[in-house]
Design an enzyme around this catalytic site. Structure first.
Site, PDB file in Angstrom:
ATOM      1  CD  GLN A 180       5.191 -11.321   1.112  1.00 20.92           C
ATOM      2  OE1 GLN A 180       4.497 -10.325   1.270  1.00 20.92           O
ATOM      3  NE2 GLN A 180       6.404 -11.415   1.622  1.00 20.92           N
ATOM      4  CG  HIS A 228       4.815  -6.052   1.837  1.00 25.95           C
ATOM      5  ND1 HIS A 228       5.701  -5.030   1.917  1.00 25.95           N
ATOM      6  CD2 HIS A 228       5.525  -7.165   2.224  1.00 25.95           C
ATOM      7  CE1 HIS A 228       6.877  -5.481   2.346  1.00 25.95           C
ATOM      8  NE2 HIS A 228       6.799  -6.784   2.515  1.00 25.95           N
ATOM      9  CE1 TYR A 254      -1.198   1.417  16.121  1.00 26.74           C
ATOM     10  CE2 TYR A 254      -2.665   2.224  14.400  1.00 26.74           C
ATOM     11  CZ  TYR A 254      -2.452   1.796  15.698  1.00 26.74           C
ATOM     12  OH  TYR A 254      -3.500   1.773  16.589  1.00 26.74           O
TER      13      TYR A 254
END
Lengths: 137, 373
Positions: free
Chosen positions: B88, B153, B257
Site C-alpha cells: 500500500q 498501513h 482512538y
C-alpha cells in the site's frame, strides 16, 4: 590438473549456492503464507474466494491453475482489464505490489497449494525472473 | 414448548445476524440525479489530488509519478524524492500550501527510505516548490521510523487547519502490537506541524520525555481519508478497520482512538482481536462500518451545485466500488447512499474550487460528477 581443479571448485560453488538459495516447497509455502497475509488477504480474503464479480477467486481458480506464468506476470507487473475466471468476467485492476522474485515464487507456491488447490510444480525465483510482461497481452 | 424454544432461538440468532451490520444501512437511490465524465484517464491509482485552479490540478499515482494536469492533458513533474513502492506504499497524497499562490509550496506524503538501509520503508512528509513541471527546494519535514518491508498501513492524507498547521497520518505499518498505542514510536498516529515544518510547542506530547513530539493523536490503524469540516473547522478522518470496524473520527489533540485495544472489527481470519469496543480513556468513533467498506478519501459538499447533497459527507469505498454519501443530522449519520455504484475502486474524493466533486477511481482516472438539470 589445473582445469580439473577449476571445474571442481566451480561445480562446488554452484552446488553450494544452489543449496543456499533453493528453499524446499514447504519452506516456500510457509514464507508465502506471510506474504499472503500482508499483501493479498484484504481483497482475496482468508478463504481465497475473493468477491464474485469484483475480486477473482484464487481457490479452485481455473485462471490461476491453468495459466501459472500469466498469474506470475500479474503479480510481477500488475494486472488490468478483462480476465475470465471460472466463467465469470472480471474487469478490475491489481497493481504490482513491489514484491521481489523470491517473494512472488513463495506466494505462488502458497496459493497453488491452499484451499484444496494442488500443484505439482514448484515455482522458483528463477522461473519468476524469466516471465515477461508480454505474456499478459 | 418446543415451538416456543425454537421461536426464541430464531429471534436470538436473527438478532445476532442483525448486530453484524451497523445502521443506517446503505441505500441505492432508484433515480439518479447525476451523471459523470472521466476528465483524466490513464492513471491506474490516482491517490491524491490538489487543484491549482478550476482547470488545472496535481494528481499523484502510487507508483511514484506526480502529474500536473491542465485541461485533461498530463505532464510529469520532475524532482521527486526516492519513492519506496511496496504493497500500500508509494506516492500518496499531495496538498497545496494555504499561501501557494504566493510561495508555490506543495506538500507530499510518500513511502521512502532515507537511511540507505535495506530494511524496507516508511511514510514521510516532504515539501517542495513547484515551478512549472519541476519540484525544487525539496525539504524532508518528517520521516517515520523504523523502516519495514511490511506492505500494509502507510496512511496517508494531508490537511490544514486555519491556524497555520499541517496534519498528516501514518498507519500502524502492520505492527499493531507495538506502534499505535506507544507515543514514543511512529505509526498509528496523526502528526501536526507548523507550515514551515517545525513542530508546534503546544503539541500534546511536546514536553513528554521520550515521546514523538510531532504526534497529535494516536491509536489509529490506517488513516486514508481526512478533511476539514466546512463549518466547525474540525479535522475529520476515516481509517480502515480490519474485518469490520472501519471508522470516522473527529481528530482532537492528544486523544487515543483505541486501536487495537478497542475495535468493532475482527481479524481477517475471523478470530477476535479484543473483546472490548469501548474504554473510558479512549475515544469512540463518530461512525463505524460493519461490514468494512475500505474507506479512502473524504470530502464535504459545500457548494450549491448538487442541491440535495449540500452538507453531506462523501467517502470512497475501495471494497464495494462506489462513492458513499453520508447524511449527517444532529451529530449522527442518518442516511447512507451509494453514488457511482460499481464504478471501480474509489480511492479519493475532493471538492474542487468550482464546487464540483472529483473522484479518483482505480483503473479509470479522475471522474467529475455532474448534476442532471
Amino acid at each position: 590438473m589445473k582445469y580439473l581443479l577449476i571445474i571442481y571448485c566451480s561445480s562446488l560453488l554452484i552446488f553450494s549456492s544452489s543449496l543456499a538459495q533453493e528453499k524446499s516447497k514447504n519452506e516456500s509455502i510457509l514464507s508465502g503464507s506471510e506474504i499472503y497475509i500482508d499483501f493479498c488477504i484484504r481483497c482475496h480474503l482468508a478463504n481465497g474466494e475473493g468477491v464474485k464479480g469484483t475480486i477473482p477467486p484464487l481457490k479452485k481458480s481455473d485462471y490461476l491453475l491453468k495459466s501459472i506464468d500469466k498469474s506470475i506476470a500479474g503479480l510481477k507487473y500488475g494486472l488490468k482489464g478483462k480476465i475470465e475466471v471460472n466463467n465469470i468476467i472480471y474487469d478490475g485492476i491489481m497493481i504490482n505490489q513491489g514484491l521481489d522474485n523470491e517473494e512472488i515464487a513463495d506466494v505462488m507456491n502458497y496459493i497453488l497449494n491452499q484451499w484444496g488447490n494442488e500443484s505439482e510444480e514448484i515455482i522458483t525465483p528463477s522461473r519468476v525472473s524469466k516471465v515477461s510482461k508480454s505474456i499478459l497481452k | 414448548m418446543q415451538k416456543i424454544i425454537s421461536a426464541f432461538l430464531f429471534l436470538f440468532l436473527s438478532s445476532i445476524g442483525c448486530a453484524q451490520n451497523n445502521p443506517p444501512f446503505i441505500e441505492t437511490p432508484l433515480k439518479k440525479d447525476y451523471t459523470y465524465e472521466i476528465i483524466i484517464d490513464g492513471i491506474d491509482v490516482p491517490w491524491g489530488m490538489a487543484f491549482l485552479s478550476n482547470n488545472e490540478l496535481l494528481v499523484t499515482e502510487i507508483s511514484g509519478v506526480l502529474y500536473r494536469v491542465k485541461n485533461g492533458k498530463k505532464t510529469k513533474v520532475n524532482g521527486l524524492p526516492y519513492i519506496y513502492r511496496r504493497g500500500q506504499g508509494g506516492l500518496l497524497d499531495v496538498a497545496l500550501h494555504p499561501d501557494f499562490k504566493k510561495n508555490n509550496i506543495i506538500y507530499l506524503t510518500l513511502a521512502t527510505n532515507t537511511e540507505g538501509d535495506s530494511k524496507g520503508g516508511n511514510t514521510a512528509l516532504y515539501s517542495g516548490e513547484l515551478e512549472g513541471n519541476n519540484l525544487n527546494n525539496l525539504k524532508l519535514i518528517y520521516k517515520s521510523v523504523p523502516n519495514s518491508k511490511k506492505g500494509e498501513h502507510f496512511g496517508s492524507r494531508i490537511v490544514f487547519d486555519k491556524k497555520g498547521h499541517i496534519y498528516f497520518g501514518i498507519g500502524d505499518r502492520a505492527n499493531r502490537e507495538k506502534n499505535p498505542q506507544d507515543i514514543r514510536r511512529d505509526g498509528g498516529k496523526i502528526y501536526r506541524f507548523n507550515l514551515d515544518g517545525s513542530i508546534p510547542k503546544d503539541n500534546p506530547f511536546f514536553n513528554k520525555k521520550g515521546a514523538k513530539k510531532a504526534v497529535f493523536s494516536y491509536g489509529h490503524r490506517n488513516p486514508q481519508g481526512m478533511t476539514v469540516h466546512p463549518i466547525t473547522g474540525e479535522i475529520w478522518e476515516n481509517e480502515h478497520g480490519p474485518k469490520g470496524g472501519d471508522e470516522i473520527n473527529i481528530i482532537k489533540k492528544g486523544i487515543n482512538y483505541g486501536w487495537p485495544e478497542i475495535t468493532y472489527g475482527i481479524n481477517y481470519s475471523g478470530t477476535p482481536i479484543t473483546n472490548k469496543t469501548e474504554d473510558p480513556t479512549m475515544a469512540q468513533p463518530f461512525y463505524y462500518w460493519i461490514p468494512s467498506i475500505a474507506p479512502s478519501g473524504m470530502a464535504f459538499s459545500t457548494s450549491n451545485i448538487y442541491k440535495k447533497w449540500k452538507g453531506s459527507l462523501f467517502i470512497g469505498s475501495l471494497k464495494f466500488e462506489y462513492l458513499e454519501r453520508l447524511m449527517i443530522e444532529n451529530n449522527r449519520v442518518v442516511k447512507r447512499e451509494k453514488i457511482l455504484d460499481k464504478i471501480g475502486r474509489v480511492r479519493n474524493v475532493v471538492e474542487g474550487p468550482d464546487g464540483f466533486l472529483y473522484v479518483g477511481v482505480e483503473g479509470k482516472g479522475i471522474i467529475k460528477i455532474i448534476p442532471k438539470t
